[in-house]
Every structure is written in C-alpha cells, then in structure tokens.
Design an enzyme around this catalytic site. Structure first.
Site, PDB file in Angstrom:
ATOM      1  CE  LYS A  13       1.068   1.405   4.724  1.00 16.47           C
ATOM      2  NZ  LYS A  13       2.204   2.422   5.026  1.00 16.47           N
ATOM      3  CG  ASP A 138      -0.748  -0.146   8.761  1.00 15.62           C
ATOM      4  OD1 ASP A 138      -1.560   0.854   9.045  1.00 15.62           O
ATOM      5  OD2 ASP A 138       0.974   0.190   8.344  1.00 15.62           O
TER       6      ASP A 138
HETATM    7  O1  C5P Z   1       0.340  -2.026  14.635  1.00 17.77           O
HETATM    8  P1  C5P Z   1       2.299  -1.506  14.322  1.00 17.77           P
HETATM    9  O2  C5P Z   1       2.424  -3.295  15.163  1.00 17.77           O
HETATM   10  O3  C5P Z   1       1.955  -1.935  13.385  1.00 17.77           O
HETATM   11  O4  C5P Z   1       2.729  -0.418  15.005  1.00 17.77           O
HETATM   12  C1  C5P Z   1       3.642  -0.587  15.152  1.00 17.77           C
HETATM   13  C2  C5P Z   1       4.213   0.463  16.378  1.00 17.77           C
HETATM   14  O5  C5P Z   1       4.113   1.725  15.531  1.00 17.77           O
HETATM   15  C3  C5P Z   1       3.577   1.016  17.497  1.00 17.77           C
HETATM   16  O6  C5P Z   1       4.182  -0.155  18.116  1.00 17.77           O
HETATM   17  C4  C5P Z   1       3.556   2.400  17.708  1.00 17.77           C
HETATM   18  O7  C5P Z   1       4.915   2.402  18.100  1.00 17.77           O
HETATM   19  C5  C5P Z   1       3.761   3.205  17.206  1.00 17.77           C
HETATM   20  N1  C5P Z   1       2.135   3.030  15.991  1.00 17.77           N
HETATM   21  C6  C5P Z   1       1.318   4.207  16.445  1.00 17.77           C
HETATM   22  N2  C5P Z   1      -0.008   4.740  16.056  1.00 17.77           N
HETATM   23  C7  C5P Z   1      -0.805   4.215  14.638  1.00 17.77           C
HETATM   24  C8  C5P Z   1       0.362   2.644  14.412  1.00 17.77           C
HETATM   25  C9  C5P Z   1       1.364   2.554  14.390  1.00 17.77           C
HETATM   26  O8  C5P Z   1       1.757   5.085  17.848  1.00 17.77           O
HETATM   27  N3  C5P Z   1      -1.794   4.443  14.640  1.00 17.77           N
END
Ligand code: C5P
Length: 306
Positions: A13, A138
């Site tokens: 994406k 995501d």
């Molecule tokens: O959800 P995911 O594990 O892909 O996110 C990776 C990191 O990105 C999270 O641990 C967080 O630090 C940050 N993040 C965030 N806010 C979001 C998505 C991700 O702070 N909406």
C-alpha cells in the site's frame, strides 16, 4: 478444505494522505489516512507440516514468531480450537521492509485467509477483522484493499470510491525507517490544532472524479525529511518530472509519485534512476485488490508475479 497449491497474494500500500492527530492513552496515535493498494505483491505459500514454521527468500526477514505470518496462523488455529494445527509457510518477499509499504501487515492479512482456507475454517468478515486488528494497526486495511480511509489507530476501515488504475512511480532508498521511531519523533512535535484538520475532501463527491491529487499530505514528512533530506529531494524530483502529486508513504522510507500518463511516469523512472544511485525506482499502479488466496493455475492478480 485442505488441498495443495494454495497461496496468498498480498499487495503493498501507499498512503495518499496521512494525518497524525494525537497521541492516545494506549501509546498509539490517532490517525486519519487514505490507504491505496498498489501493484506490488508478496506471495505466501502453504504446505503440510507439523507445528507452524516459516521460510523466506529474503534472509533479512525474521522467520520466527516475530513474523506476523506465524502469529496470524497461530491466532487462526486458536480460533478454530480442536488442538494444535500444522503448516509450513514460505514467503516470497517483494515488498521492501521498513519502507512504509505495509508488507508485513499485508502478509499477516494473507496468512489469516490462507490458514483459514487450508484448515477449512469459515471466518466471517467480523472475525477476520478482529484477528487482523489484534495483529497490527495496518492489517485490517489489507482485508479490504483498493482505496480506503483508516481512522482510529488506522485500523477502522471504510471503503472509498475507487480511484481507478493510476500510474505510480515508487522510489525505495537503500535505507529503511522504523515506524515506532518515526512516531516517537513526530509525537514530540504534534501541534494541535494544525494536526487536527480532518480530511473532508475524501467523503466529498468531488473526489476522486476530478483526479485532483493536490490533497496529498503526510505529517511524517516534516520529521523524516529533516532526518533524511534525500527523501525530500526525491519528492521534489518527482514534481520536477511532472508528477501530479508526490509523497512519502507511511512513516517512510519510500516516496511515490502519481502520474497522469504511463509515458510520463516511465520518463521519470529513467531520469530519477540516473540521479538517485542505490535507490530502487520502479513503475507500478493503483489496484483494487486485497490480500487474497489463489490456487495454482488460477488467473492470478499481481502482474509482478507473472
Ligand atoms: O500496529 P503496529 O505494530 O504495526 O505498529 C507499530 C508501532 O507504530 C507501534 O508499536 C506504535 O509505536 C506505532 N504506531 C502508533 N500509532 C498508530 C500505529 C502505530 O503509534 N496508529
């Protein structure tokens, strides 16, 4: 049904827009973003096995349970109940890591669908979404694909009208950006209400009919371009080459351009490849697909894999 020759195709994406609104009490950030699936695909294969294991053509990709593919499969097995289930996964990686292209999340969405199909488990859309949200912010987008708005952590997905098939140029520099670090750097600089601006354009009837890409915005650019000026130079180069819009994707490091015509895009690939040594610069396009299961012999979506 459990049978041979099953794979999941998992698209990358870009974010056509990405506003980071505020830091939440759970440590995540509240987002308002427009996701767009693009024609660059990982392929995840499945075969019989005891326990759950993963191999990958790219030695830099972890194949233990840090990989969302194994966590997704384990979550599907738990949901199915009835004792442990086995499968051997092989991931053929084409989507670069730490590039803001969502590859790991897309693989997770593909793994949910592939494991469920392999083990004969019926998951309805709500169950799929629930599993996806637990795996990462995501991941739910990749169950939906196409063009979609993401709110909350980016995990609350609403389909948007298709933008059609639009030529893109994708530039990936020879370095990645850690998402968690980029959020950390940005968080320190969040300045409401400037970042509280919503994206009313996207629900309006004007878009995407007019194919007006002047709305493209990414709040991460301010912090990441300061750390990595080359990314900003690439984006400026895209505009000089005639892109109607150009932006960093997600928290970086990839930068993409939107072009009115393939011929303009191809000329830009040539010019920028000469200027940005060490970058991977390729033509691609928007697609309407999501992470999906295919059988060997099916007419596969994903021209990069043919
Ligand atoms: O959800 P995911 O594990 O892909 O996110 C990776 C990191 O990105 C999270 O641990 C967080 O630090 C940050 N993040 C965030 N806010 C979001 C998505 C991700 O702070 N909406």
């Amino acid at each position: 049904m459990s049978g041979g020759g099953l794979s999941a195709l998992c698209p990358a994406k870009v974010n056509l827009a990405l506003r980071v609104l505020r830091r939440r009490d759970d440590g995540y950030h509240e987002l308002d973003t427009i996701f767009q699936a693009i024609d660059l695909w990982d392929r995840l294969e499945i075969a019989p096995g005891h326990g759950l294991s993963l191999t990958c053509n790219d030695p830099r990709v972890p194949t233990d349970d840090r990989n969302l593919v194994l966590r997704a499969a384990a979550a599907v097995a738990v949901r199915a109940g009835g004792g442990p289930r086995g499968a051997v996964f092989h991931l053929h990686k084409r989507i670069p890591s730490e590039a803001g292209l969502g590859g790991g999340s897309s693989d997770a969405a593909g793994a949910i669908r592939l494991a469920a199909e392999w083990w004969g488990i019926e998951l309805d859309a709500d169950e799929e979404r629930h599993l996806a949200r637990e795996l990462g912010a995501d991941v739910p987008f990749f169950l939906q694909g196409g063009t979609a708005r993401g709110t909350g952590r980016g995990d609350l997905i609403e389909r948007l009208p298709s933008v059609g098939i639009i030529p893109l140029l994708l530039g990936v520099p020879p370095f990645g950006v850690s998402t968690a670090e980029a959020f950390g750097a940005l968080s320190a600089r969040l300045t409401l209400p400037a970042n509280g601006v919503s994206l009313p354009l996207f629900s309006g009837p004007k878009w995407p009919k007019k194919k007006d890409f002047s709305f493209m915005v990414n709040d991460f650019e301010r912090v990441v371009f300061t750390l990595r000026p080359e990314l900003g130079q690439f984006r400026d180069g895209l505009i000089e080459c005639g892109a109607v819009g150009a932006l960093m994707s997600g928290s970086g490091s990839s930068v993409f351009g939107v072009f009115a015509r393939e011929v303009d895009r191809d000329a830009a690939v040539e010019r920028l490849s000469g200027r940005f040594r060490g970058w991977s610069i390729q033509g691609t396009r928007t697609v309407e697909g999501a992470a999906h299961v295919v059988r060997v012999g099916d007419d596969e979506q994903g021209s990069q894999l043919r």
